[in-house]
Design a protein around this motif. Structure first.
Motif, PDB file in Angstrom:
ATOM      1  N   ARG A  32       0.822  -1.202   0.000  1.00 40.40           N
ATOM      2  CA  ARG A  32       0.000   0.000   0.000  1.00 40.40           C
ATOM      3  C   ARG A  32       0.867   1.269   0.000  1.00 40.40           C
ATOM      4  NH1 ARG A  32      -4.471   1.132  -2.199  1.00 40.40           N
ATOM      5  NH2 ARG A  32      -3.327   2.998  -2.820  1.00 40.40           N
ATOM      6  N   THR A  78      -2.695   7.683   1.668  1.00 43.71           N
ATOM      7  CA  THR A  78      -3.943   8.372   1.991  1.00 43.71           C
ATOM      8  C   THR A  78      -4.309   9.327   0.863  1.00 43.71           C
ATOM      9  OG1 THR A  78      -5.079   9.720   3.634  1.00 43.71           O
ATOM     10  CG2 THR A  78      -2.757  10.221   3.271  1.00 43.71           C
ATOM     11  N   THR A  79      -5.595   9.349   0.504  1.00 39.75           N
ATOM     12  CA  THR A  79      -6.047  10.151  -0.644  1.00 39.75           C
ATOM     13  C   THR A  79      -7.348  10.900  -0.390  1.00 39.75           C
ATOM     14  OG1 THR A  79      -7.300   8.292  -1.549  1.00 39.75           O
ATOM     15  CG2 THR A  79      -4.986   8.504  -2.257  1.00 39.75           C
ATOM     16  N   SER A  99     -10.764   3.247  -1.044  1.00 43.03           N
ATOM     17  CA  SER A  99     -10.032   2.236  -1.797  1.00 43.03           C
ATOM     18  C   SER A  99     -10.905   0.991  -1.926  1.00 43.03           C
ATOM     19  CB  SER A  99      -8.726   1.879  -1.078  1.00 43.03           C
ATOM     20  OG  SER A  99      -9.021   1.207   0.142  1.00 43.03           O
ATOM     21  N   ASP A 102     -10.402  -1.836  -0.830  1.00 41.92           N
ATOM     22  CA  ASP A 102     -10.410  -2.578   0.428  1.00 41.92           C
ATOM     23  C   ASP A 102     -11.571  -2.160   1.327  1.00 41.92           C
ATOM     24  OD1 ASP A 102      -8.119  -4.044  -0.174  1.00 41.92           O
ATOM     25  OD2 ASP A 102      -6.777  -2.545   0.714  1.00 41.92           O
ATOM     26  N   ALA A 150      -6.259   4.629   2.958  1.00 48.64           N
ATOM     27  CA  ALA A 150      -5.947   3.403   2.222  1.00 48.64           C
ATOM     28  C   ALA A 150      -5.027   2.500   3.036  1.00 48.64           C
ATOM     29  CB  ALA A 150      -5.306   3.770   0.876  1.00 48.64           C
TER      30      ALA A 150
END
Length: 452
Positions: free
Chosen positions: A102, A108-109, A113, A115, A327
């Motif tokens: 990852r 981080t966005t 994600s 997941d 994420a």
């Protein structure tokens, strides 16, 4: 609560000898602790790290499975497991691989994600509540849930159990002093008198709960199905069913905090005991050591929240956090829940906790002590008294001198217990030999205390 046959003078003498042994075993930790007293408040990253036995904290070099190694090369059987944060064991290869993968694709966005979908579905499957959200810690999750409860009910107060623990949530740092709600001893700088925000009731007392909720000002009852952070206090037969009936009758939302009681099984006490909360919080164990938590809700609660959650100003609603649901966290949770905390893992860990319980109980019986050992799933703890039924009795039973001595004695013999308690958490990485090592250390400590 202190047995009359154990001399306080002898306890003090043994403790002094163990303090010296600790200092001799940990010269590098002592040097690091001395350096840390300047740049770090209290000489540690977090103040509670000073609560370990010994004249200074042990500095850890590495952790793997159920073992810790400190900077002096001492190895320990880890029965603390990060106070549940590493309940799965340390340095899990599958979590390490997921984190590394990852990291190469972005941590981080502020966007979901893939997941995230898997994690939501798995949490719903385990705990039986259909809808979920992520948080950074169980403390955050509890804060968010309390906001939701007040919003949905229009009621100002929340209720907790006397001597409960739900992280650093302001409203939960409350205890009973007679009939009055007061700040828990040690709570620093409460923003308002806690009696203005919180109702407190004794655990295992349905009549007290019924009387307090009947006032009509409580939005939700936040509770552990069994108390854990004042020591393990188990519910009386029929008590949790009674709690559900009382809360429903008074229109109070029921929130189960399963952060520690996840030790009861893959879906915590909620699944193991067939409970029906309106909301559920679970924290640190689900990320394999990466900070994360989650909270789930019934279909009814989710439906009532769907409007506010989609509001234009949800970012300032007091719920969230830029790094929450990252994420990285979701990858760690997926790697952990897909390979750990499963039925097959508890099938190994719970018998080890049973062995721990039996071993300690045998030593207690051998010496005719009026002590007790309590177990909840793969977690076990011994008391210097018969088992308490509520938090106040548990708090009154604490003997810091005796507890500190036993912790230090075990630590000096390579066994790490959970600080603040005489508690052990077992994982699939432990062995029967690990359990027996503690039993031997415990037996040696009691024999030393009772020697003529």
């Amino acid at each position: 609560m202190f047995p009359s046959m154990i001399s306080r003078e002898r306890l003090g003498s043994l403790r002094s000898a163990e303090e010296q042994r600790f200092a001799d075993l940990h010269p590098r930790s002592a040097a690091l602790a001395a350096r840390a007293r300047g740049p770090l408040l209290a000489g540690v990253p977090m103040p509670w790290m000073t609560r370990w036995p010994g004249g200074f904290p042990v500095f850890v070099d590495a952790a793997a499975g159920a073992r810790l190694t400190d900077v002096d090369g001492n190895e320990y059987v880890d029965l603390c497991l990060g106070d549940t944060g590493a309940m799965t064991g340390h340095a899990l290869p599958q979590v390490t691989a997921a984190i590394a993968q990852r990291a190469q694709a972005g941590l981080t966005t502020m966007l979901p994600s893939p997941d995230a979908v898997w994690v939501g579905e798995e949490l719903a499957r385990r705990f039986g509540l259909p809808t979920w959200q992520l948080a950074m810690s169980a403390t955050d999750a509890n804060r968010f849930v309390l906001r939701f409860a007040r919003h949905l009910t229009g009621r100002p107060r929340i209720a907790v159990m006397d001597w409960c623990y739900h992280g650093t949530v302001d409203e939960t740092l409350a205890v009973l002093d007679g009939d009055s709600v007061v700040a828990r001893p040690g709570a620093l700088g409460p923003q308002v008198p806690v009696a203005e925000t919180t109702a407190v009731v004794p655990f295992n007392d349905l009549d007290a709960l019924d009387r307090r909720l009947a006032v009509g000002d409580v939005a939700c009852l936040l509770m552990e199905p069994a108390l854990t952070n004042i020591g393990i206090v188990l519910p009386d037969r029929g008590y949790l069913e009674g709690v559900r009936e009382v809360t429903r009758r008074h229109g109070v939302l029921l929130v189960n905090d399963e952060t520690h009681t996840l030790c009861a099984g893959p879906g915590g006490a909620t699944a193991a005991w067939g409970l029906e909360p309106d909301l559920l919080v679970v924290g640190k164990p689900i990320g394999g050591g990466v900070p994360c938590a989650a909270y789930g809700m019934s279909a009814e609660v989710a439906d009532r929240l769907s409007g506010p959650m989609l509001g234009h100003e949800i970012d300032v609603a007091g719920v969230g956090g830029t790094l929450t649901g990252s994420a990285l966290a979701l990858a760690a949770v997926r790697a952990t829940l897909s390979t750990c905390l499963r039925e097959e893992d508890f099938a190994v860990a719970v018998p080890l906790a049973e062995r721990f319980t039996s071993g300690v109980a045998g030593v207690i019986a051998e010496h005719g002590l009026d002590w007790h050992v309590q177990r909840l799933g793969c977690r076990a703890e011994y008391w210097f008294c018969p088992p308490p039924r509520d938090g106040a009795a548990a708090a009154a039973a604490v003997d810091e001198d005796l507890e500190g001595f036993l912790h230090l004695w075990c630590l000096n013999r390579g066994v790490l217990l959970t600080p603040f308690h005489n508690m052990a958490l077992l994982s699939p990485h432990h062995t029967e030999a690990d359990v027996d090592r503690h039993t031997g250390a415990f037996a040696g400590a009691i024999a030393a205390l009772l020697a003529p």
